[in-house]
Write an enzyme that holds these catalytic residues in place. Structure first.
Site, PDB file in Angstrom:
ATOM      1  N   GLU A  52      34.289  68.299 -10.661  1.00 45.24           N
ATOM      2  CA  GLU A  52      34.883  69.260 -11.603  1.00 45.24           C
ATOM      3  C   GLU A  52      36.298  68.878 -12.003  1.00 45.24           C
ATOM      4  O   GLU A  52      36.748  69.198 -13.102  1.00 45.24           O
ATOM      5  CB  GLU A  52      34.849  70.672 -11.021  1.00 45.24           C
ATOM      6  CG  GLU A  52      33.451  71.289 -10.945  1.00 45.24           C
ATOM      7  CD  GLU A  52      32.690  70.909  -9.693  1.00 45.24           C
ATOM      8  OE1 GLU A  52      33.211  70.101  -8.894  1.00 45.24           O
ATOM      9  OE2 GLU A  52      31.567  71.419  -9.510  1.00 45.24           O
ATOM     10  N   PHE A 114      28.273  84.116  -0.907  1.00 44.27           N
ATOM     11  CA  PHE A 114      28.108  82.666  -0.952  1.00 44.27           C
ATOM     12  C   PHE A 114      28.797  82.105  -2.201  1.00 44.27           C
ATOM     13  O   PHE A 114      28.591  82.592  -3.306  1.00 44.27           O
ATOM     14  CB  PHE A 114      26.621  82.310  -0.958  1.00 44.27           C
ATOM     15  CG  PHE A 114      26.382  80.828  -1.068  1.00 44.27           C
ATOM     16  CD1 PHE A 114      26.832  79.965  -0.071  1.00 44.27           C
ATOM     17  CD2 PHE A 114      25.749  80.293  -2.176  1.00 44.27           C
ATOM     18  CE1 PHE A 114      26.648  78.598  -0.182  1.00 44.27           C
ATOM     19  CE2 PHE A 114      25.555  78.924  -2.284  1.00 44.27           C
ATOM     20  CZ  PHE A 114      26.007  78.075  -1.283  1.00 44.27           C
ATOM     21  N   GLN A 115      29.602  81.123  -2.000  1.00 48.10           N
ATOM     22  CA  GLN A 115      30.372  80.478  -3.069  1.00 48.10           C
ATOM     23  C   GLN A 115      31.260  81.456  -3.830  1.00 48.10           C
ATOM     24  O   GLN A 115      31.522  81.283  -5.018  1.00 48.10           O
ATOM     25  CB  GLN A 115      29.460  79.707  -4.022  1.00 48.10           C
ATOM     26  CG  GLN A 115      28.787  78.539  -3.306  1.00 48.10           C
ATOM     27  CD  GLN A 115      28.198  77.512  -4.239  1.00 48.10           C
ATOM     28  OE1 GLN A 115      27.714  77.836  -5.312  1.00 48.10           O
ATOM     29  NE2 GLN A 115      28.224  76.262  -3.823  1.00 48.10           N
ATOM     30  N   LYS A 164      27.844  86.571 -12.376  1.00 47.47           N
ATOM     31  CA  LYS A 164      26.491  86.223 -12.802  1.00 47.47           C
ATOM     32  C   LYS A 164      25.762  87.410 -13.438  1.00 47.47           C
ATOM     33  O   LYS A 164      25.008  87.234 -14.390  1.00 47.47           O
ATOM     34  CB  LYS A 164      25.709  85.697 -11.596  1.00 47.47           C
ATOM     35  CG  LYS A 164      24.472  84.917 -11.983  1.00 47.47           C
ATOM     36  CD  LYS A 164      23.862  84.201 -10.796  1.00 47.47           C
ATOM     37  CE  LYS A 164      22.626  83.417 -11.221  1.00 47.47           C
ATOM     38  NZ  LYS A 164      22.013  82.718 -10.071  1.00 47.47           N
ATOM     39  N   MET A 482      54.145  52.513  -6.378  1.00 48.63           N
ATOM     40  CA  MET A 482      55.326  53.343  -6.609  1.00 48.63           C
ATOM     41  C   MET A 482      55.869  53.884  -5.286  1.00 48.63           C
ATOM     42  O   MET A 482      57.088  53.956  -5.083  1.00 48.63           O
ATOM     43  CB  MET A 482      54.980  54.487  -7.569  1.00 48.63           C
ATOM     44  CG  MET A 482      56.174  55.274  -8.045  1.00 48.63           C
ATOM     45  SD  MET A 482      57.401  54.218  -8.859  1.00 48.63           S
ATOM     46  CE  MET A 482      56.917  54.378 -10.574  1.00 48.63           C
TER      47      MET A 482
HETATM   48  C1  LIG Z   1      47.089  63.120  -6.378  1.00 49.28           C
HETATM   49  C2  LIG Z   1      48.347  62.373  -6.030  1.00 49.28           C
HETATM   50  N1  LIG Z   1      48.588  62.044  -4.733  1.00 49.28           N
HETATM   51  C3  LIG Z   1      49.707  61.363  -4.403  1.00 49.28           C
HETATM   52  C4  LIG Z   1      50.605  61.011  -5.357  1.00 49.28           C
HETATM   53  C5  LIG Z   1      51.890  60.249  -4.971  1.00 49.28           C
HETATM   54  N2  LIG Z   1      51.883  58.914  -5.593  1.00 49.28           N
HETATM   55  C6  LIG Z   1      52.551  58.653  -6.727  1.00 49.28           C
HETATM   56  S1  LIG Z   1      52.340  57.085  -7.266  1.00 49.28           S
HETATM   57  C7  LIG Z   1      51.374  56.703  -5.940  1.00 49.28           C
HETATM   58  C8  LIG Z   1      50.807  55.335  -5.775  1.00 49.28           C
HETATM   59  C9  LIG Z   1      49.867  54.990  -6.859  1.00 49.28           C
HETATM   60  O1  LIG Z   1      49.260  53.763  -6.553  1.00 49.28           O
HETATM   61  P1  LIG Z   1      48.439  52.978  -7.629  1.00 49.28           P
HETATM   62  O2  LIG Z   1      47.513  53.882  -8.333  1.00 49.28           O
HETATM   63  O3  LIG Z   1      47.834  51.785  -6.998  1.00 49.28           O
HETATM   64  O4  LIG Z   1      49.543  52.586  -8.688  1.00 49.28           O
HETATM   65  P2  LIG Z   1      50.748  51.531  -8.569  1.00 49.28           P
HETATM   66  O5  LIG Z   1      51.986  52.346  -8.313  1.00 49.28           O
HETATM   67  O6  LIG Z   1      50.441  50.601  -7.463  1.00 49.28           O
HETATM   68  O7  LIG Z   1      50.786  50.890  -9.904  1.00 49.28           O
HETATM   69  C10 LIG Z   1      51.243  57.817  -5.100  1.00 49.28           C
HETATM   70  C11 LIG Z   1      50.487  57.836  -3.839  1.00 49.28           C
HETATM   71  C12 LIG Z   1      50.315  61.379  -6.684  1.00 49.28           C
HETATM   72  N3  LIG Z   1      51.145  61.108  -7.694  1.00 49.28           N
HETATM   73  N4  LIG Z   1      49.174  62.034  -6.991  1.00 49.28           N
END
Ligand SMILES: Cc1ncc(C[n+]2csc(CCOP(=O)(O)OP(=O)(O)O)c2C)c(N)n1
Ligand SMILES: [Mg+2]
Lengths: 584, 187
Positions: A52, A114-115, A164, A482
């Site tokens: 979803e 449920f749900q 529902k 990042m």
């Molecule tokens: C749902 C979610 N969880 C954690 C984060 C924190 N976060 C930001 S960038 C990142 C790393 C992303 O890695 P990747 O997709 O491999 O991209 P890269 O930075 O290596 O280009 C994380 C864990 C986030 N932005 N969103």
């Protein structure tokens, strides 16, 4: 004459009357009557997602690339909670979507059936508005209101929770024209006196800058046209947030590039040193302002926004203008022209000279390699090889997202879909599906990171089922890049959990779902790989193995003002103080 | 790298706001919010305050127009002038909110609160409580040989003052309605 029908039929009728052609959804017990109606008609196409969250991001992609609201249909409980991230994402980025959820029958609400989940309670803070409908007679009117609220004023997500028994019961259908929407009518026209004041400042300013955001795009194509006219006529430089890219063309000669934490040197320096800042549909987000008490200290600030709560929220402005961007720009241009189209020519000349010096720093410069693909190079080649094509780009979240914003150019609005406010990893792939549904013949590319891609990779299966030729362009650095960059700069190079072990074989993963895949790691083969991806008639995953420890620059370190940007690794060591380290 | 020290004044609200939040004066404002009386509307208003870290000193709500299904929510809140402006703008954004009035700045207003005091005691203390109640024009709405329940209406300050007096005289329980407020004059 009122028409009688079941609640389930009403849902489909209301969607048709709203001009909906596509619904992204996933069935379950509490929406079976609606799915039964979906089955018995051909006007609305249902796109079966695999999760979803994917449905909501796909609807966002659809909405963002068309300007029309995206529609989602999911069941109760776990389906509704799965939609929460997408709703929050749409709220932060002002994306119009309407989410319909099933609910346990009214007589079971509150019994932990449920749900059962308190969907309106859970989604109250992450929707613009939501409704639980307990009476079939009110259902169609509420759905029409949900569309009205989602698309009027500052756009956003709305949700209608439909028990529902309300779907099974029969009631009166209210068409859109008869539905009460009068009490939600945000102001569109800006205050003429305030606009005139802004014109006076524009006539005198020596160092003006337009700082534009997603509001220009949300306001519609007319707003972008007026913005272009205004920029060309005044000769003022223009920068934009991540969300506003494409409103003014990246190929335009007044374009300074994106601003903000990973924005361009010239854009951030110009923001810092300007004497007049004209914010059009942006919101002084913390990624933009950097340290607040030294944010653009010398400037007078004007802010055009349809949402009064965005004005003076974090930055005090001198001229607040509440209104729709297109309406306000129309008045602004008219008044400016009627007063003789004046600008401070001498001031502007000096200002552009200064900007020229900043541009000469060439802040996106990086050291290329002929043995390993640099992520920046991969994006430069992607840009080069897709230039002039009917192209839409989505992204995931991380370094690759920032590089995409820096290295890809957008000449039209609605061509760039990214999760800005919430920064949702897992947004890009389902969003690319949504964009492709809306633009079947266009080239739709998701610029992804290895980690983000895996957050909603099941949606490849959706792309395959509906023959969506989306392109997954994965910059695989085998890192949460990042996160790793921040750990390097802020946490003494202790790479806690930011190294992704046992990554899948991405092309094989794609192939397992019926999508074509390829890996490229030799810079000499990159062009060929990108061409194959573009030319392939179907969904394609291109894994680009890139330099693992590349950092994304420029960077305004946390807690620093715009003029303290880091331009490269040499400057980055110990650049962020203790105060900055507590900031996100 | 040294242990993280959060600089005094670092705001929770914006990641980059290192300004001293105490630099500006804290004001107390009474807001009147007219809303559609629909399910969940109070939760929206309260959720806004808790979600964005605003203060609620007092809150009252009741339907004031049965045919129009309108309710009036009176909120007493505190914050810097900038925060008060934000609160009003954020309230105005809620779809079922029709009007937001800042009674503190929109001219003179009357503020009243009703409170019920249960005071238990005997002898001199009981006589003294009754005497003070009389001075404050509180009504006796229940009495036993060992207790009174007083009903008092007035400004919040008056009720505070009465509570201070009743405390040493056997104040057992106190219920307050929160503030109801209207602008003075014909408008
Ligand atoms: C749902 C979610 N969880 C954690 C984060 C924190 N976060 C930001 S960038 C990142 C790393 C992303 O890695 P990747 O997709 O491999 O991209 P890269 O930075 O290596 O280009 C994380 C864990 C986030 N932005 N969103
Ligand atoms: Mg990565």
């Amino acid at each position: 004459m009122t028409r009688q029908m079941t609640g389930a039929k009403m849902v489909v009728q209301a969607l048709k009357d709203q001009g909906v052609d596509t619904v992204f959804g996933y069935p379950g017990g509490a929406v079976l009557p609606i799915y039964d109606e979906i089955f018995q008609q051909n006007d609305i196409r249902h796109i079966l997602v695999r999760h979803e969250q994917g449905a909501v991001h796909a609807a966002e992609g659809y909405a963002r690339s068309t300007g029309k609201p995206g529609v989602v249909l999911v069941t109760s409980g776990p389906a509704a909670t799965n939609a929460v991230t997408g709703l929050t994402d749409a709220l932060m980025d002002s994306i119009p979507i309407v989410v319909l959820t099933g609910q346990v029958p009214t007589f079971m609400i509150g019994t932990d059936g449920f749900q059962e989940a308190d969907t309106v309670g859970i989604t109250r803070p992450c929707t613009k508005h939501n409704w639980l409908v307990k009476d079939t007679n009110k259902l169609s009117e509420v759905i029409h209101q949900a569309f009205h609220v989602a698309t009027t004023g500052r756009p956003g997500p709305t949700l209608v929770d439909i028990p529902k028994d309300v779907q099974f019961a029969t009631g009166d259908y209210t068409p859109p024209a008869k539905s009460r929407t009068d009490h939600y009518r945000p102001q569109l026209k800006g205050d003429v006196a305030a606009i005139t004041q802004l014109v006076e400042l524009m006539e005198a300013a020596e160092r003006p800058i337009f700082y534009t955001g997603g509001g220009v795009i949300n306001s519609g194509p007319q707003a972008s046209l007026l913005l272009r006219e205004l920029v060309e006529a005044t000769g003022f430089p223009i920068t934009s947030t991540l969300m506003g890219l494409g409103a003014y063309p990246a190929s335009g000669d007044k374009w300074l590039g994106m601003l903000g934490m990973h924005g361009l040197y010239e854009a951030n320096m110009a923001m810092h040193d300007c004497d007049l800042m004209i914010n059009i549909g942006a919101r002084f987000d913390d990624r933009i302002t950097g340290r607040l008490d030294s944010f653009s200290p010398e400037s007078k600030k004007a802010h055009i926004d349809i949402d009064a709560s965005s004005i003076n929220k974090v930055i005090h402005v001198d001229i607040p203008i509440i209104g729709d961007v297109a309406h306000v720009l129309e008045d602004l241009l008219r008044i400016w022209k009627s007063r003789g189209r004046k600008v401070n020519k001498d001031g502007l000349k000096g200002w552009w000279e200064q900007i020229g010096k900043w541009k000469a720093v060439n802040c996106l410069n990086y050291t290329n390699s002929d043995t390993i693909i640099k992520p920046q190079y991969a994006l430069e080649r992607l840009e080069e090889l897709t230039r002039g094509m009917d192209r839409y780009v989505t992204t995931e979240v991380g370094q690759h997202q920032m590089w995409a914003a820096q290295f890809l150019g957008f000449d039209e609005p609605n061509r760039w879909m990214t999760s800005g406010g919430l920064g949702t990893m897992g947004y890009g792939l389902p969003a690319s599906n949504g964009v492709q549904i809306a633009h079947p013949d266009a080239l739709v590319i998701n610029v992804a990171g290895d980690a983000s891609f895996m957050m909603n990779m099941q949606e490849i299966s959706t792309a395959v089922q509906f023959r969506l030729p989306v392109k997954q362009f994965i910059l695989n650095n085998e890192r949460l890049g990042m996160v790793r960059q921040w750990q390097q700069l802020l946490h003494g190079e202790r790479y806690s959990q930011s190294w992704t072990e046992s990554l899948p074989d991405f092309p094989k993963l794609a192939e397992a779902m019926g999508c074509k895949g390829r890996t490229v790691k030799d810079p000499a083969e990159l062009d060929d790989a990108i061409r194959e991806m573009i030319e392939y008639d179907g969904p394609f995953l291109l894994e680009v193995l890139v330099e693992k420890h590349e950092n994304c620059f420029p960077m305004i370190p946390s807690g620093e003002p715009h003029n303290k940007m880091l331009l490269g690794d040499a400057q980055a060591t110990d650049a962020i103080g203790d105060d900055g380290a507590v900031l996100v | 790298m040294a242990a993280l020290k959060i600089k005094k004044g670092a705001s929770r609200k914006s990641a980059y706001d290192l300004r001293d939040p105490h630099a500006e004066v804290i004001e107390r404002h009474t807001l009147a919010v007219v809303v559609d009386n629909e399910a969940g509307v109070l939760a929206r208003v309260i959720g806004l305050f808790s979600g964005r870290g605003y203060n609620i000193e007092s809150l009252t709500v009741a339907e004031v127009d049965h045919t129009g299904h309108r309710s009036r929510i009176t909120i007493v809140t505190t914050g810097t002038p900038q925060v008060i402006e934000q609160i009003k703008a954020q309230l105005g954004r809620i779809v079922p909110v029709h009007e937001v009035h800042d009674l503190t700045v929109e001219g003179a207003a009357v503020e009243r609160e009703l409170a019920l005091f249960k005071v238990a005691g005997s002898g001199e203390r009981r006589v003294e409580a009754l005497r003070l109640a009389d001075i404050f024009r509180a009504n006796v709405v229940d009495s036993t040989l060992e207790s009174f329940v007083f009903e008092i209406t007035g400004s919040p300050e008056k009720i505070d003052a009465f509570a201070d007096l009743m405390r040493p005289l056997g104040l057992a329980e106190l219920a307050r309605t929160g503030v109801a407020a209207l602008a003075r004059g014909a408008e």
